[in-house]
Enzyme design. Structure first.
Site, short mmCIF file in Angstrom:
data_model
loop_
_atom_site.label_atom_id
_atom_site.label_comp_id
_atom_site.label_asym_id
_atom_site.label_seq_id
_atom_site.Cartn_x
_atom_site.Cartn_y
_atom_site.Cartn_z
N TRP B 338 -17.65 12.74 17.57
CA TRP B 338 -18.80 12.90 16.05
C TRP B 338 -19.02 11.37 15.56
CZ3 TRP B 338 -17.67 13.89 10.89
CH2 TRP B 338 -15.54 13.38 10.52
N ASP B 339 -18.30 10.67 16.09
CA ASP B 339 -18.52 9.03 15.15
C ASP B 339 -19.88 8.64 15.30
OD1 ASP B 339 -15.65 9.14 16.13
OD2 ASP B 339 -15.53 7.28 15.49
N GLU B 479 -7.66 14.23 11.13
CA GLU B 479 -6.77 14.86 12.37
C GLU B 479 -4.94 14.65 12.04
OE1 GLU B 479 -8.72 12.49 14.88
OE2 GLU B 479 -10.39 13.24 15.36
N LYS B 591 -5.27 11.65 6.94
CA LYS B 591 -5.98 10.87 7.16
C LYS B 591 -7.66 9.78 7.27
CE LYS B 591 -7.06 9.15 12.44
NZ LYS B 591 -7.06 9.89 13.93
N GLN B 592 -7.78 10.93 5.90
CA GLN B 592 -9.16 11.00 5.83
C GLN B 592 -10.12 11.58 4.94
OE1 GLN B 592 -11.63 10.44 9.51
NE2 GLN B 592 -13.46 10.45 8.47
#
Lengths: 731, 731
Positions: B338-339, B479, B591-592
């Site tokens: 998805w980056d 994640e 993680k984010q």
């Protein structure tokens, strides 16, 4: 980091082993008394440990020259986590961040570390060399087990096995410990330098927030203060190590002095010591900071440079001076060159005049050595040594150490790089004119200016054939050409120097007749000598090509083999390393431009802007910046000549020499002259600060993208604030 | 360097071996077709050589997943000076300077080198991957003996021994050479990938300004083009190596194609090839550059980031996409995440819409794989793979490779990180709305949006007990928490997605009824299905704490173990590495922040500024930025929330991830999402660019010290210039 932090901090994260020696140097701490390289408390393979104290030289048997003694290392903290020794080369480094806060001169480091059994600890280190108590080193380490309970063993030691790259400096060195009621145990290393017979004590004590500290002398020459504690998860253990380095240069019994410092420090405690230290630093920055708006990189570089001059500048000792590599590494063995007076001194003269005075007094106190050198060479007056240590005698080695093939090169600077005597006079006069410190000048400064003038008066050679005075066998700032005749830099500066000397005499006789009479008598400056000086001034030979309107660096320079530096692109090594020492002498490549240095120091006196520009155009393309002194001086002059792009480029290059290791040699220590030179380039170059009669003026040429530049200077004893806004000069 | 050069260049001098892998990655060249790491032509011990071509995957026997094939290395140039092999680890490096000129995408390096006998040569390297002829690699090396005449032997080879860290990709690989009349000799490596059966030819030719080039096949799999010449002092020898990499993905006979490219390149010559290349880059920068006044570091970081997205973006191929590590290194084996759509695509959508279209077409062409994945999992429609390669099938490994103790961890992202299907739909809609490219949308884009909506319509689970729709077993952007229920990010995005899908249907039916009828029939979207979507939208469960007014990242998140990130200071490693993969799942460390990502994508739709700020305050302190995607997204949202200091700090952190190797893992390749994210933070964050009905607006929150920020975007097919002056917004 916030923008403010970016402009005040030098930091690295994560750990990069490849930058070990570079960061050891740039993270050096100091307080004008000692310098501690930024090596790790726990050690690291290949580290260059260095703990230097101003003036503490020793000349070991078999070595060419004296060296600053690498002290017993007071920093070591050995940490074991559940019996496993902590180190960045061991276990897993889960986190690492190191920051030198330039604002407070505190070096801090955090490490998140996991040992091989999975125990994770957070370790935070903090250290400073106290600016309030200058023999004192303060360290704190906090350890927190993060993954669960664990056992921590801390050993705070003094490493008495330290040498100068294998050369031992000690006649005797003993270590010991003291455990007594009423104080935490202490460890000591007491040494006596072999040749110079300085007594030194390094002493440490360890305060632990948990557990009982005991002293051990199990390891020879490495006494330690140990404590083992069991910590719960998230239980923080704090260990404060206080160390003192005292020497017989200051006190009759360094051991007693060190003990007293440790006692006092233990009584005050870490927090109070830190507050006192920071308060002193706040004053330093209030006085010496240059603020740039619109260029974070330039701002940080300037602060970094200012920091390194400030930490090296002696505060309470007028018998020591700053070596070329400051106290940040082994380079040049701590010897003092002209770098100090012409590059590092100005920032102090203008912003910390008391410190500048100390440095000038070092030269005053060493006049005996300078007179001795003159006498030995067959001259009168004072001829300062090219490399100076604690004795004031010439300590330049006469030979390089033999290379792999046994070849060694004769080093001539100690014999013939004589301009330093005038450089020192220049610094004295600059100090006097800007500070208005007549008391210093009458008592001390004038004697330096005049006795070096006496030297030059006897040194200048009259050539009857041409009816002119010459100076043969010289080395100018451009050291690629040795033992040349009639250095345009030296001849011009000497002419200027003798003129200044006559002015000084006139001023002294008018304002301080008694002191004048005494001084002139003592130095043997009668009217005949003064007349002789006038003749030298009138007839000093200044080599130049009248047709082209260009000064000639020395006799015959224009006939040397041309060298294209573009030919040698891209170059990092110096040209003399590439071409060889001897062959370089026959070429026109120059380490730094004597004529540019002259234009920096004497400005308008050298000629009109057009004339100076012609000289720049000739010399700049053949400068290889083999000296770290070169870029900042050239930036300064470029700014004055309106060469804005070159000025900024050179300024940033000068700023990168240490911060980015642009020359690849920072491992040996900070280039102190590049640091001081950066301030000069900013203040003399970009702001155009200069004296006109009894006033000062600015004539700004700020880099186009700077919004403003502000700084304070002392002028005639009063502090003045100067703020230059882009595009509009203001005083 | 001038200020302009500083803002356009990434450079290093002198050589620092400790930064070898970092600089290999950041100096990667590319042209949207291939990526060449910045390894040295002559090699260096431990170098990570990597030559990657978009789409050229192979799944080697015994490996978990396909990998981008490390091509035969076309770069090697072996240079001997008087019989001694040149290398930075040999002889004396007297000079070294390497520069990546971002403006022209040319990597150049100069070395001044002395061999053990004292022969000095200046060697200059230049290389680029042509943006005009994308299979073409152009190299030039100029050698000049500086110290005297010498003999130079140059061998330009192709290294067919290259592997992916020891894993061979080839079913067959043969090397050969051709020497014929009328052309300089050529060498070839012809390979056929073992599993994917791609035919590949790497071919090189060498033009020498002196001497006769001959081909040799002496070294197995390393054919070379050799020439030995005797050079006078200062005689420059220029060698141009042209190489082509052609594959059966583009041409029936890669060998013939490569030969033709070499013929054409040889006919045009280096200078013309360079001109054509630079002209293309000038256009790239005209369209995609963001100009910052007042912050050189931010300016350089933005250009560096833009460069790395541009070199990775396919120009003439709509069947490939950009992997997470671009084409700059081995990380993630070239797989597409998805980056691409949410981080790298926007800069292209707004400044290079044709390239953005290629990337979206990659997803269109891979709908078959997505439909296959949905069907396998028991759903309808299209469910895009978490990791995608050339087949469009899911290629996420199911397990990690076993660690030293044989332990392996189940990787769930390929099963349950399903939000990528909506991320792709988001990117399609963003592209359509800003470009106004109805043709693309009607023919391709709508099908992606609608068929992924079909998937979600079948994926959403109705819970009768609560009368709501839920999505269980998901992984959100964070994640660290796997297979959770009701990800607030995914549930919210799916609700939004279905709403958009209904709007798209309405628009299609109104504007393109025939296409609408065809598409809806093909995808099976009847009114029943649309009604079902409306029910899901109405009843989608969005976890939140109504009392506190905070979204809950997923069911039960608020009950997880609290984690203080401050506790783990200073941290470089990710928290899941520190705590362990499994234990991390039970904690609140993220993680984010899914909620922050949601606020970035949907902005006002998530809530008022106050509501969003409350969510920020909750989630920001528990973000460990374990993902390189995190800092830029957080910078963007911080700017939108008026948290100027945090925004700038995060922006600069994002910019340092690759440029400064802030996370210590750049050796594996560029963090493409961090690069694209930096542009997003600047444009969506600082400038506040957004759409309102059929117009765009800005709402600037520039960092306080920036004077201006300017950039161009395409809006509805027209290029528009936006310049924001500090303190005053303007459109």
């Amino acid at each position: 980091m916030t923008p403010k932090e970016r402009a005040w901090r030098v930091a690295d994260a994560p750990f990069q082993p490849g930058k070990l020696h570079h960061t050891e140097t740039i993270y050096t701490l100091g307080n004008g008394y000692m310098g501690l390289r930024g090596t790790f408390e726990e050690g690291y393979p290949g580290a260059i440990v260095s703990t230097l104290v101003h003036g503490l030289y020793n000349h070991p048997a078999g070595e060419l020259v004296p060296d600053l003694v690498n002290m017993p290392n007071p920093l070591p903290l050995t940490i074991e986590v559940d019996g496993e020794r902590f180190g960045l080369d061991k276990g897993q480094v889960l986190g690492y961040a190191r920051t030198l806060d330039l604002e407070t001169a505190i070096l801090s480091r955090g490490v998140l570390w996991r040992n091989s059994r999975g125990t994770i600890v957070a370790i935070e280190f903090e250290r400073f060399t106290s600016l309030a108590v200058e023999e004192l080193i303060v360290q704190r380490v906090s350890i927190r087990p993060l993954s669960g309970p664990c056992s921590i063993t801390m050993a705070a030691s003094i490493d008495g096995t330290q040498t100068n790259f294998g050369v031992t400096q000690w006649g005797s060195l003993t270590t010991s410990s003291e455990s007594g009621a009423g104080h935490s145990p202490r460890i000591f290393a007491d040494g006596l330098t072999a040749q110079s017979q300085y007594a030194v004590t390094v002493a440490s004590t360890l305060l632990s927030s948990v557990g009982l500290v005991t002293a051990s002398e199990e390891n020879p020459l490495q006494p330690d203060l140990g404590v083992t504690v069991a910590l719960e998860r998230d239980q923080q253990a704090i260990f404060d190590k206080f160390s003192a380095i005292c020497t017989s240069r200051r006190s009759d019994s360094p051991r007693i002095a060190a003990t007293q410092i440790l006692e006092a420090a233990s009584a005050r405690g870490f927090d109070m010591l830190r507050v006192a230290h920071c308060a002193e630093w706040a004053q330093y920055w209030h006085d010496s900071d240059i603020q740039i708006e619109g260029d974070e990189a330039a701002q940080r570089a300037l602060r970094f440079a200012t920091y390194h001059v400030l930490i090296a500048a002696p505060r309470h000792d007028e018998h020591v001076s700053i070596g070329a590599k400051t106290l940040s590494g082994p380079g040049y063995k701590g010897h003092v060159f002209w770098d100090t007076e012409l590059f590092m001194l100005p920032i102090l003269t203008f912003t910390q005049p008391k410190l500048a005075r100390n440095l000038l007094m070092y030269r005053y106190h060493n006049l005996a050595g300078a007179r001795h050198k003159a006498r030995e060479a067959g001259f009168e007056g004072a001829m300062f040594p090219w490399e100076s240590t604690d004795t004031g005698e010439e300590t330049t080695p006469r030979w390089t150490n033999p290379d792999a093939e046994g070849k060694r090169i004769r080093i001539w600077t100690g014999d013939t790089e004589q301009h330093i005597s005038t450089d020192i006079a220049y610094a004295v006069l600059q100090f006097w004119r800007w500070t208005g410190d007549d008391e210093f000048f009458v008592k001390y400064g004038a004697e330096i200016v005049l006795d070096t003038a006496v030297f030059w008066g006897t040194r200048a050679e009259y050539q009857a054939a041409t009816d002119r005075f010459e100076l043969r066998m010289q080395i100018g700032p451009d050291e690629y050409h040795e033992n040349i005749d009639n250095s345009v830099f030296t001849n011009s500066m000497v002419r200027w120097h003798l003129g200044q000397a006559l002015d000084v005499i006139a001023w002294l006789e008018a304002k301080h007749p008694a002191a004048a009479a005494d001084l002139l008598t003592r130095l043997g400056i009668d009217s005949t000598r003064q007349d002789h000086w006038r003749r030298i001034i009138a007839k000093m030979y200044i080599p130049r090509d009248a047709e082209k309107g260009i000064l000639e660096q020395f006799d015959g320079f224009f006939n040397l083999d041309p060298v294209s530096l573009a030919y040698w692109t891209p170059r990092v090594a110096n040209m003399d390393y590439i071409l060889g020492h001897e062959p370089t002498q026959h070429t026109k490549v120059i380490k730094q431009a004597d004529v540019v240095m002259l234009m920096a120091l004497l400005g308008d006196d050298v000629g009109t802007v057009e004339e100076r520009r012609r000289n720049w155009d000739y010399y700049y393309p053949i400068v290889d910046h083999g000296s770290s002194l070169s870029p900042s001086t050239h930036a300064w002059v470029a700014a004055r000549l309106g060469l804005d792009a070159e000025a900024y480029d050179l300024f940033m290059y000068a700023g990168s020499i240490d911060l980015e290791d642009a020359k690849g040699n920072v491992r040996d220590g900070i280039h102190g002259a590049a640091s001081g030179g950066l301030w000069e380039a900013a203040v003399f170059g970009f702001s155009g600060l200069h004296l006109t009669n009894s006033e000062f003026k600015v004539d700004p040429r700020l880099p186009a993208h700077w919004r403003s530049m502000s700084f304070r200077i002392y002028f005639q004893g009063e502090q003045r604030m100067i703020k230059l806004i882009a595009g509009q000069p203001s005083g």
